[in-house]
Design a protein around this motif. Sequence first.
Motif, short mmCIF file in Angstrom:
data_model
loop_
_atom_site.label_atom_id
_atom_site.label_comp_id
_atom_site.label_asym_id
_atom_site.label_seq_id
_atom_site.Cartn_x
_atom_site.Cartn_y
_atom_site.Cartn_z
N UNK A 293 0.83 -1.24 0.11
CA UNK A 293 -0.01 0.08 0.10
C UNK A 293 0.88 1.21 -0.04
N UNK A 294 2.04 1.17 0.64
CA UNK A 294 2.84 2.52 0.74
C UNK A 294 3.94 2.45 -0.35
N UNK A 295 4.17 1.41 -1.02
CA UNK A 295 5.35 1.50 -2.20
C UNK A 295 4.95 2.76 -3.23
N UNK A 296 3.77 2.46 -3.70
CA UNK A 296 3.42 3.66 -4.92
C UNK A 296 3.46 4.92 -4.35
N UNK A 297 3.23 5.19 -3.34
CA UNK A 297 3.62 6.71 -2.62
C UNK A 297 4.92 6.89 -2.23
N UNK A 298 5.68 5.96 -1.86
CA UNK A 298 7.10 6.25 -1.51
C UNK A 298 7.99 6.23 -2.79
N UNK A 299 7.57 5.46 -3.83
CA UNK A 299 8.59 5.49 -4.81
C UNK A 299 8.07 5.72 -6.23
N UNK A 300 6.98 5.19 -6.68
CA UNK A 300 6.48 5.62 -8.09
C UNK A 300 5.87 7.12 -8.15
N UNK A 301 4.78 7.41 -7.10
CA UNK A 301 4.29 8.86 -7.14
C UNK A 301 5.06 9.91 -6.74
N UNK A 302 6.42 9.81 -6.46
CA UNK A 302 7.36 10.67 -5.95
C UNK A 302 8.14 10.85 -7.02
N UNK A 303 7.92 10.21 -8.34
CA UNK A 303 9.00 10.31 -9.26
C UNK A 303 8.28 11.52 -10.06
#
Length: 329
Positions: A293-303
């Motif tokens: 649940x947190x990976x898209x917020x920490x990695x992808x959507x921060x790009x």
Amino acid sequence: MMILNASEVEWEEFSGASPLHFLDQSDPPLTPEAPPLSVWGVALCVSGTVIAAENAVVVTIILANPSLRAPVFLLLASLGLADLLAGVALILHFLFLFCVEPSDWSELLISGLLVTSLTASLCSLMGVALDRYLSLSYALTYGSGQSRRCAAVLLGLVWVGACIIGAGPALGWHCLDDPTSCSIARPLTRTYLSLLCGGFLVVVVVTLHLYAGICRVARRHAHAIATQRHFLPQHQSYASKHSGGRGFSRLAVILGVFVGCWMPFSLYGLLGDASSPPLYTYATLVPAAGSSLLNPLLYSLRNRDIRKVLVHSCCPHRPSQQAYQPTDV
């Protein structure tokens, strides 16, 4: 034929019935009923749906845009696909638990899907750390066509390995026929889960080592740039003044979430057994699944490139800003 207990025999003698009760073959067989819907069950379904939805958005954005083909985007797509499968596994678990009568094959399917997704997700996180380290250490050459091909081959090997590991329960490495060999996570055997969690710990240690290398390289580059610009004297450490910078703060958050999500289950899988309270299993497995649940917020959507494509997809008439390269640590 079924023999009743003593109290039932006395009641049967008083009523004039025979103490030996023969089962009526015409009676319909008893079928297990699905457990009543609970708050935890609804939360399980909702969390799986949110995980699947947000990671599906990330995977779609990356695959639908030919400009997002750098190694980092391939790794983020792999991470999003793995977390998407984890969300689907949670939804299937809810359906088989509350909507459809569970069976051995459904347990093997869900456990295999979860093992595959979590293994691929953790290896993809290690790949993201490796990508960041190489992009800092070899800034002039990294990101070429050769690097993209190497990243694609590496991800192919990761997914083949994850599928092979996840197929273990379906191929017979389970404890459905021998409950004494079960681990903290049924139907996985203790040996299988111990090897799996041992591999998880190895990946966690390697990832932490890569991020430590990232910190060293970033500090060395920042000090060299500051020295060339005469921003600091030669003898003064740039890192000592800017160690609390935004980049390193983000890195600390990423590492904290990473270790907090994966370390508890990896250690408990090695130390626990089938006699351990189920509450401990859920308490350590929920953070591991919550990392999806947190990976898209920490990695992808921060790009910044991914955010720019997402904003343009949601608001196509909004004027686009000048393109710039991401500078996240």
